[in-house]
Design a protein around this motif. Structure first.
Motif, PDB file in Angstrom:
ATOM      1  N   ARG A 138       0.089   6.431  -7.605  1.00 27.41           N
ATOM      2  CA  ARG A 138      -0.043   5.168  -8.330  1.00 27.41           C
ATOM      3  C   ARG A 138       0.712   4.041  -7.633  1.00 27.41           C
ATOM      4  O   ARG A 138       0.366   2.869  -7.776  1.00 27.41           O
ATOM      5  N   SER A 139       1.744   4.391  -6.879  1.00 24.99           N
ATOM      6  CA  SER A 139       2.572   3.362  -6.251  1.00 24.99           C
ATOM      7  C   SER A 139       2.416   3.276  -4.742  1.00 24.99           C
ATOM      8  O   SER A 139       3.118   2.496  -4.101  1.00 24.99           O
ATOM      9  N   THR A 140       1.494   4.050  -4.136  1.00 29.05           N
ATOM     10  CA  THR A 140       1.437   4.095  -2.671  1.00 29.05           C
ATOM     11  C   THR A 140       0.013   4.192  -2.124  1.00 29.05           C
ATOM     12  O   THR A 140      -0.788   4.991  -2.592  1.00 29.05           O
ATOM     13  N   ILE A 141      -0.260   3.367  -1.102  1.00 31.63           N
ATOM     14  CA  ILE A 141      -1.467   3.473  -0.288  1.00 31.63           C
ATOM     15  C   ILE A 141      -1.013   3.788   1.131  1.00 31.63           C
ATOM     16  O   ILE A 141      -0.030   3.201   1.615  1.00 31.63           O
ATOM     17  N   ILE A 142      -1.692   4.716   1.811  1.00 23.61           N
ATOM     18  CA  ILE A 142      -1.324   5.034   3.190  1.00 23.61           C
ATOM     19  C   ILE A 142      -2.504   4.770   4.124  1.00 23.61           C
ATOM     20  O   ILE A 142      -3.651   4.717   3.694  1.00 23.61           O
ATOM     21  N   SER A 168       3.124  -6.318  -3.209  1.00 22.06           N
ATOM     22  CA  SER A 168       2.907  -5.086  -2.461  1.00 22.06           C
ATOM     23  C   SER A 168       3.773  -5.159  -1.213  1.00 22.06           C
ATOM     24  O   SER A 168       3.810  -6.200  -0.537  1.00 22.06           O
ATOM     25  N   LEU A 169       4.475  -4.082  -0.928  1.00 19.62           N
ATOM     26  CA  LEU A 169       5.366  -4.031   0.225  1.00 19.62           C
ATOM     27  C   LEU A 169       4.644  -3.334   1.368  1.00 19.62           C
ATOM     28  O   LEU A 169       4.267  -2.171   1.267  1.00 19.62           O
ATOM     29  N   ILE A 170       4.448  -4.066   2.486  1.00 25.94           N
ATOM     30  CA  ILE A 170       3.685  -3.551   3.628  1.00 25.94           C
ATOM     31  C   ILE A 170       4.647  -3.054   4.705  1.00 25.94           C
ATOM     32  O   ILE A 170       5.507  -3.807   5.184  1.00 25.94           O
ATOM     33  N   HIS A 171       4.505  -1.789   5.078  1.00 22.91           N
ATOM     34  CA  HIS A 171       5.362  -1.190   6.098  1.00 22.91           C
ATOM     35  C   HIS A 171       4.634  -1.188   7.445  1.00 22.91           C
ATOM     36  O   HIS A 171       3.526  -0.651   7.561  1.00 22.91           O
ATOM     37  N   THR A 172       5.249  -1.788   8.466  1.00 21.50           N
ATOM     38  CA  THR A 172       4.680  -1.841   9.816  1.00 21.50           C
ATOM     39  C   THR A 172       5.736  -1.375  10.817  1.00 21.50           C
ATOM     40  O   THR A 172       6.906  -1.208  10.452  1.00 21.50           O
ATOM     41  N   PRO A 173       5.373  -1.189  12.092  1.00 23.81           N
ATOM     42  CA  PRO A 173       6.360  -0.743  13.084  1.00 23.81           C
ATOM     43  C   PRO A 173       7.522  -1.712  13.281  1.00 23.81           C
ATOM     44  O   PRO A 173       8.643  -1.293  13.567  1.00 23.81           O
ATOM     45  N   SER A 174       7.276  -3.004  13.120  1.00 20.74           N
ATOM     46  CA  SER A 174       8.308  -3.995  13.412  1.00 20.74           C
ATOM     47  C   SER A 174       9.174  -4.366  12.220  1.00 20.74           C
ATOM     48  O   SER A 174      10.376  -4.612  12.357  1.00 20.74           O
ATOM     49  N   ARG A 175       8.579  -4.391  11.012  1.00 23.20           N
ATOM     50  CA  ARG A 175       9.329  -4.834   9.837  1.00 23.20           C
ATOM     51  C   ARG A 175       8.522  -4.573   8.571  1.00 23.20           C
ATOM     52  O   ARG A 175       7.418  -4.028   8.623  1.00 23.20           O
ATOM     53  N   VAL A 184      -0.440  -1.102  10.030  1.00 27.52           N
ATOM     54  CA  VAL A 184       0.083  -0.781   8.693  1.00 27.52           C
ATOM     55  C   VAL A 184       0.224   0.728   8.532  1.00 27.52           C
ATOM     56  O   VAL A 184      -0.750   1.467   8.646  1.00 27.52           O
ATOM     57  N   TYR A 185       1.456   1.183   8.283  1.00 27.17           N
ATOM     58  CA  TYR A 185       1.690   2.596   7.990  1.00 27.17           C
ATOM     59  C   TYR A 185       1.339   2.919   6.538  1.00 27.17           C
ATOM     60  O   TYR A 185       0.615   3.862   6.252  1.00 27.17           O
ATOM     61  N   SER A 186       1.904   2.115   5.638  1.00 26.95           N
ATOM     62  CA  SER A 186       1.703   2.358   4.213  1.00 26.95           C
ATOM     63  C   SER A 186       1.985   1.086   3.443  1.00 26.95           C
ATOM     64  O   SER A 186       2.558   0.125   3.977  1.00 26.95           O
ATOM     65  N   ILE A 187       1.579   1.073   2.178  1.00 15.67           N
ATOM     66  CA  ILE A 187       1.785  -0.067   1.297  1.00 15.67           C
ATOM     67  C   ILE A 187       2.314   0.460  -0.033  1.00 15.67           C
ATOM     68  O   ILE A 187       1.760   1.395  -0.604  1.00 15.67           O
ATOM     69  N   GLU A 188       3.372  -0.161  -0.499  1.00 14.26           N
ATOM     70  CA  GLU A 188       4.091   0.328  -1.675  1.00 14.26           C
ATOM     71  C   GLU A 188       4.068  -0.713  -2.788  1.00 14.26           C
ATOM     72  O   GLU A 188       4.217  -1.915  -2.536  1.00 14.26           O
TER      73      GLU A 188
END
Length: 248
Positions: free
Chosen positions: A201-205, A169-176, A159-163
């Protein structure tokens, strides 16, 4: 097409917002109105994907209005405001974006592009699922995500970050990217604080994916992640910078 409601008590601002949204070609305007009470009636009937709402309304402020949305899940929210300080309030209710007045066509287009992307991910998540994801992962060190009838287990290290995206919550990863039906606030309580840091307020890294921290004026900072994405740290989260840099 995103079924959209636009609401602003000032007619010129309402007409401009409606026009710019139509020009994107990605939305269907279901309602364009000056009354938030009228808008809420339609929203709570269901079937609305996006609400673009003036954050300052005489009947009921935009932030308070979001609390009166009873549909589940709530539509994606984009707030419009003439005052930058209200953007903090917008993200406090997990709005996906905010627009500064006078509205800029390019900026409106970007907000709609984001809404389209999130709506697509959310629709995939909802497919074949009858209820929200379990508040606890089924495997240690992983996030469980349901997507189109499949269950994925995402290792924390991927997990790179979560929005924030409203009720999701939108989870950003290397693949998708994955949409998890849990608010950012709820997810933050689950994630280990030695691995993840809330910087906005809108982002976790992910702390392990931080490549660079650049200090800015007024207590803000810019964090660059290992995927090249730059995330701004608001001054309200200056303690997060200290955690990332190891400086008191």
């Amino acid at each position: 097409m995103l079924r959209t409601i636009v609401c602003d008590d000032e007619l010129p601002a309402l007409e401009l917002a409606t026009s710019l949204l139509k020009d994107t070609g990605a939305v269907e305007i279901v309602m364009s109105c000056q009354s938030i009470i009228d808008a809420l009636e339609v929203i709570n009937e269901g079937g609305i994907d996006l609400v673009v709402l003036d954050i300052e309304m005489p009947e009921l402020g935009g932030v308070d209005a979001s609390k009166h949305m009873r549909v589940d899940p709530k539509p994606l929210l984009v707030f419009a405001t003439a005052h930058a300080e209200y953007a903090v309030d917008a993200f406090g209710v997990d709005a996906i974006d905010y627009l500064m007045k006078p509205l800029d066509p390019e900026r409106v287009g970007k907000a709609v592009e984001k809404a389209v992307r999130l709506n697509s991910l959310i629709a995939s998540t909802e497919m074949g699922n009858d209820k929200a994801d379990s508040p606890q992962p089924e495997r240690s060190g992983m996030l469980k995500v349901k997507d189109a009838g499949h269950v994925y287990f995402i290792p924390y290290e991927d997990v790179y970050s979560i929005e924030a995206a409203g009720d999701y919550s939108l989870i950003h990863t290397p693949s998708r990217e994955y949409a998890l039906r849990r608010t950012l606030r709820a997810l933050e309580k689950q994630l280990p604080d030695d691995l993840f840091v809330r910087v906005h307020r809108s982002t976790i890294i992910s702390a392990r994916h931080v490549r660079e921290v650049r200090l800015l004026a007024k207590g803000e900072a810019l964090v660059t992640l290992t995927n090249g994405v730059a995330v701004k740290v608001s001054r309200s989260y200056r303690d997060a910078v200290h955690r990332l840099t190891g400086e008191a």
